[in-house]
Design an enzyme around this catalytic site. Structure first.
Site, PDB file in Angstrom:
ATOM      1  N   LYS A 103       4.463 -46.426   2.607  1.00  0.00           N
ATOM      2  CA  LYS A 103       5.052 -47.491   3.440  1.00  0.00           C
ATOM      3  C   LYS A 103       6.443 -47.062   3.882  1.00  0.00           C
ATOM      4  O   LYS A 103       7.086 -46.217   3.249  1.00  0.00           O
ATOM      5  CB  LYS A 103       5.137 -48.815   2.673  1.00  0.00           C
ATOM      6  CG  LYS A 103       6.004 -48.813   1.396  1.00  0.00           C
ATOM      7  CD  LYS A 103       7.461 -49.091   1.591  1.00  0.00           C
ATOM      8  CE  LYS A 103       8.221 -49.071   0.255  1.00  0.00           C
ATOM      9  NZ  LYS A 103       9.657 -48.807   0.390  1.00  0.00           N
ATOM     10  N   PRO A 132       6.406 -37.946  -0.394  1.00  0.00           N
ATOM     11  CA  PRO A 132       7.560 -37.471  -1.155  1.00  0.00           C
ATOM     12  C   PRO A 132       7.885 -38.402  -2.330  1.00  0.00           C
ATOM     13  O   PRO A 132       7.773 -39.626  -2.209  1.00  0.00           O
ATOM     14  CB  PRO A 132       8.694 -37.481  -0.120  1.00  0.00           C
ATOM     15  CG  PRO A 132       8.004 -37.348   1.201  1.00  0.00           C
ATOM     16  CD  PRO A 132       6.681 -38.050   1.052  1.00  0.00           C
ATOM     17  N   VAL A 133       8.279 -37.800  -3.449  1.00  0.00           N
ATOM     18  CA  VAL A 133       8.571 -38.569  -4.669  1.00  0.00           C
ATOM     19  C   VAL A 133      10.048 -38.985  -4.644  1.00  0.00           C
ATOM     20  O   VAL A 133      10.918 -38.167  -4.318  1.00  0.00           O
ATOM     21  CB  VAL A 133       8.262 -37.701  -5.914  1.00  0.00           C
ATOM     22  CG1 VAL A 133       8.659 -38.421  -7.192  1.00  0.00           C
ATOM     23  CG2 VAL A 133       6.786 -37.339  -5.929  1.00  0.00           C
ATOM     24  N   GLY A 139      11.579 -43.462  -1.291  1.00  0.00           N
ATOM     25  CA  GLY A 139      11.622 -44.799  -0.687  1.00  0.00           C
ATOM     26  C   GLY A 139      10.370 -45.112   0.119  1.00  0.00           C
ATOM     27  O   GLY A 139      10.350 -46.035   0.927  1.00  0.00           O
ATOM     28  N   LEU A 140       9.317 -44.338  -0.114  1.00  0.00           N
ATOM     29  CA  LEU A 140       8.074 -44.524   0.648  1.00  0.00           C
ATOM     30  C   LEU A 140       6.983 -45.196  -0.179  1.00  0.00           C
ATOM     31  O   LEU A 140       5.840 -45.333   0.278  1.00  0.00           O
ATOM     32  CB  LEU A 140       7.576 -43.172   1.177  1.00  0.00           C
ATOM     33  CG  LEU A 140       8.563 -42.443   2.106  1.00  0.00           C
ATOM     34  CD1 LEU A 140       8.105 -41.015   2.373  1.00  0.00           C
ATOM     35  CD2 LEU A 140       8.734 -43.201   3.425  1.00  0.00           C
ATOM     36  N   GLY A 175       5.314 -44.362  -2.912  1.00  0.00           N
ATOM     37  CA  GLY A 175       4.165 -43.576  -3.394  1.00  0.00           C
ATOM     38  C   GLY A 175       3.620 -44.042  -4.739  1.00  0.00           C
ATOM     39  O   GLY A 175       2.413 -44.258  -4.887  1.00  0.00           O
ATOM     40  N   GLY A 176       4.493 -44.218  -5.718  1.00  0.00           N
ATOM     41  CA  GLY A 176       4.045 -44.622  -7.055  1.00  0.00           C
ATOM     42  C   GLY A 176       3.408 -46.008  -7.041  1.00  0.00           C
ATOM     43  O   GLY A 176       2.379 -46.243  -7.683  1.00  0.00           O
ATOM     44  N   SER A 177       4.010 -46.920  -6.278  1.00  0.00           N
ATOM     45  CA  SER A 177       3.467 -48.280  -6.183  1.00  0.00           C
ATOM     46  C   SER A 177       2.119 -48.269  -5.479  1.00  0.00           C
ATOM     47  O   SER A 177       1.196 -49.001  -5.852  1.00  0.00           O
ATOM     48  CB  SER A 177       4.429 -49.179  -5.393  1.00  0.00           C
ATOM     49  OG  SER A 177       5.684 -49.213  -6.013  1.00  0.00           O
ATOM     50  N   ASP A 192       6.957 -53.612  -5.371  1.00  0.00           N
ATOM     51  CA  ASP A 192       6.282 -53.163  -4.143  1.00  0.00           C
ATOM     52  C   ASP A 192       4.762 -53.114  -4.280  1.00  0.00           C
ATOM     53  O   ASP A 192       4.069 -52.903  -3.284  1.00  0.00           O
ATOM     54  CB  ASP A 192       6.745 -51.743  -3.770  1.00  0.00           C
ATOM     55  CG  ASP A 192       8.129 -51.728  -3.156  1.00  0.00           C
ATOM     56  OD1 ASP A 192       8.666 -52.812  -2.858  1.00  0.00           O
ATOM     57  OD2 ASP A 192       8.662 -50.623  -2.976  1.00  0.00           O
TER      58      ASP A 192
HETATM   59  O1  C5P Z   1       9.833 -53.129  -9.315  1.00  0.00           O
HETATM   60  P1  C5P Z   1      10.227 -51.702  -9.361  1.00  0.00           P
HETATM   61  O2  C5P Z   1      10.099 -51.110 -10.718  1.00  0.00           O
HETATM   62  O3  C5P Z   1       9.557 -50.864  -8.308  1.00  0.00           O
HETATM   63  O4  C5P Z   1      11.766 -51.676  -8.984  1.00  0.00           O
HETATM   64  C1  C5P Z   1      12.585 -50.585  -9.341  1.00  0.00           C
HETATM   65  C2  C5P Z   1      13.988 -51.097  -9.599  1.00  0.00           C
HETATM   66  O5  C5P Z   1      14.578 -51.519  -8.374  1.00  0.00           O
HETATM   67  C3  C5P Z   1      14.054 -52.291 -10.494  1.00  0.00           C
HETATM   68  O6  C5P Z   1      14.136 -51.907 -11.834  1.00  0.00           O
HETATM   69  C4  C5P Z   1      15.326 -52.977 -10.047  1.00  0.00           C
HETATM   70  O7  C5P Z   1      16.435 -52.367 -10.641  1.00  0.00           O
HETATM   71  C5  C5P Z   1      15.380 -52.659  -8.564  1.00  0.00           C
HETATM   72  N1  C5P Z   1      14.901 -53.770  -7.725  1.00  0.00           N
HETATM   73  C6  C5P Z   1      15.686 -54.900  -7.570  1.00  0.00           C
HETATM   74  N2  C5P Z   1      15.255 -55.927  -6.791  1.00  0.00           N
HETATM   75  C7  C5P Z   1      14.070 -55.868  -6.127  1.00  0.00           C
HETATM   76  C8  C5P Z   1      13.250 -54.718  -6.265  1.00  0.00           C
HETATM   77  C9  C5P Z   1      13.704 -53.690  -7.060  1.00  0.00           C
HETATM   78  O8  C5P Z   1      16.775 -54.985  -8.147  1.00  0.00           O
HETATM   79  N3  C5P Z   1      13.682 -56.886  -5.367  1.00  0.00           N
END
Ligand code: C5P
Length: 302
Positions: A11, A94-95, A98-99, A101-103, A136
């Site tokens: 994304k 790419p890892v 910001g795209l 990938g893991g999600s 995500d």
């Molecule tokens: O949910 P996820 O593990 O992908 O998010 C990674 C990190 O990004 C979270 O641990 C949090 O620090 C930050 N985050 C946030 N607010 C969001 C999404 C992500 O603070 N809405």
């Protein structure tokens, strides 16, 4: 039971507003998600017991911390499944870029295991599990052009789905999302009145002029977090805009930048110009909700 091969798409965030800090440590967001046809391959293979991950990328962990492994364990626990699964991930996204990938990989595992084990979890059941894995992940159950609210995990498909060519620039820098958000906290002032995304949505993507209102509130914090990225950022944006991008922006917390183009030729010219400056760039397309669903429906048993 046979194996299942899935395409796990990337994304971009067309825009991203950070509105406030939340009690749960996350941030209240307003974002516009868009899937693109850059994808990893995820293959699920039945296994007698346990979850095992294989991945060809050195930066992706293959232990229980891998988000795809956590997705599989969550499904097994939730549905009381004793069988195991091997998850093989071929990385192209790419890892740390910001795209998503893991999600995306985790969402593919949720949908794939629901199908492979015939669990009938349904959209709501899958959404509940997805939210527990990351902000995500729910979006990747949907795909296409969508508005993301709350932590980004409340997703609404837009009526008008975007069709454009995309140039994704991978500066090869790994940026930690958590650290970018933490950096932002030092100067975040609540801004509930920010409305560029609502403006964009209400205009329903009319004309390329609508893009100029979009912004990514994480960009400055990402550039502070990764000074090496700042060296490239100005040049990347300048090349994309010079070649005619209607939007040139950072995706999520970075490090990937992208450009949106109405036509493929200028997109290819932009890729060539970026390559001439030593930057890795890919040309692809956006995927609508229908195209994303279609690709998922074509997932192959092997
Ligand atoms: O949910 P996820 O593990 O992908 O998010 C990674 C990190 O990004 C979270 O641990 C949090 O620090 C930050 N985050 C946030 N607010 C969001 C999404 C992500 O603070 N809405």
């Amino acid at each position: 039971m046979r194996s299942l091969r899935l395409r796990s798409y990337a994304k971009i965030n067309l825009g991203l507003e950070v509105l406030a800090q939340r009690e749960d440590g996350y941030h209240e967001l307003r974002t516009l998600f868009q899937t693109i046809d850059l994808a990893d391959d995820v293959v699920l293979r039945p296994r007698a017991r346990g979850v095992r991950v294989l991945c060809d990328h050195p930066l992706v962990p293959t232990d229980a911390t891998n988000l795809a492994a956590r997705a599989a364990e969550l499904v097994r626990g939730h549905a009381g499944v004793k069988r195991g699964v091997e998850i093989e991930i071929r990385k192209r996204i790419p890892v740390g870029g910001g795209l998503g990938g893991g999600s995306s990989n985790a969402a593919a595992v949720l949908m794939g295991l629901d199908r492979m084990w015939r669990l009938g979890l349904g959209p709501e059941g899958l959404h509940r599990l997805a939210r527990r894995l990351g902000a995500d992940v729910p979006y990747f159950l949907l795909g296409g052009t969508a508005l993301g609210l709350a932590r980004g995990d409340e997703v609404y498909p837009l009526h008008r789905q975007l069709r454009a060519h995309v140039v994704v620039v991978d500066p090869g820098i790994h940026v930690s999302t958590a650290r970018v958000f933490a950096r932002l906290d030092t100067r975040l002032t609540p801004r509930e009145n920010s409305n560029s995304i609502y403006y964009f949505v209400s205009r329903e993507l009319e004309g390329s002029g609508a893009y100029r209102f979009l912004q990514n509130d994480l960009e400055e914090a990402a550039l502070e977090e990764a000074p090496a990225l700042r060296e490239h950022a100005g040049r990347i944006r300048a090349v994309l805009l010079r070649e005619g991008a209607c939007l040139a922006a950072l995706s999520g917390s970075g490090s990937s930048y992208f450009g949106l183009f109405e036509n493929v030729r200028p997109a290819k010219r932009a890729r060539a110009a970026l390559a001439a400056e030593g930057l890795t760039a890919l040309v692809g397309r956006t995927l609508t909700l229908e195209q994303y669903r279609g690709a998922w429906g074509r997932a192959r048993n092997r």
